[in-house]
Design a protein around this motif. Structure first.
Motif: not given
Length: 169
Positions: A15-21
């Motif tokens: 996961t990433a704070p900015g979403g999948d992209i």
């Protein structure tokens, strides 16, 4: 286009704070991608142009493999982010009108489905096709050459795990 190299991005964080992209590569993802760059270069599977998805993990994959291809140019395109197999092939063919060897750094399932489709068209052996159907893990690559009529020939299917890398999903 006389050659197409399909390369799935390296292992990425979940996961990433900015979403999948915005998901970035893990340490293993960077090392496996660099390994695959060297493997492809050793086999003279060298792109003129790399079409790279706009996702952080694909751009980092290019950064890891690009030292193996010092003359190649990268073109980042949002259209490759989670693209279908048909769109991936269309984009590669369009760019291939002016560049001989194209690398696409993208995502499953589109990249995986295109690899299987081209393996079948190329008449790759049943064992190769079965292996590709079973898994197109992170840092996996499939390479094809094309004749004047646009028919593919199988050049290789490579998994990082075959060369000492992690090679997982």
């Amino acid at each position: 286009m006389h050659r197409l190299i399909l390369l799935r991005h390296g292992k990425a964080e979940r996961t990433a704070p900015g979403g999948d992209i915005a998901r970035r590569l893990t340490d293993r993802g960077r090392s496996d991608a660099a390994l695959m760059g060297r493997v492809l270069a050793e086999r003279d599977l060298i792109p003129d142009v790399a079409l790279v998805s706009a996702a952080a993990r694909t751009q980092e994959t290019w950064a890891a493999v690009s030292p193996a291809f010092p003359m190649a140019r990268a073109e980042v395109t949002r259209d490759l982010y989670l693209a279908s197999e048909g769109l991936i092939l269309k984009l590669a063919e369009e760019r291939g009108e002016t560049a001989g060897s194209i690398m696409v750094i993208g995502h499953n399932p589109g990249l995986h489905m295109l690899a299987i489709h081209l393996l079948r068209l190329a008449g790759a052996g049943g064992a190769v096709i079965a292996r590709a159907e079973a898994k197109f893990a992170t840092s996996s690559a499939a390479a094809f050459t094309f004749d004047a009529a646009g028919r593919p020939a199988y050049d290789g299917l490579f998994h990082a795990s075959d060369f000492g890398g992690g090679g997982g999903e």
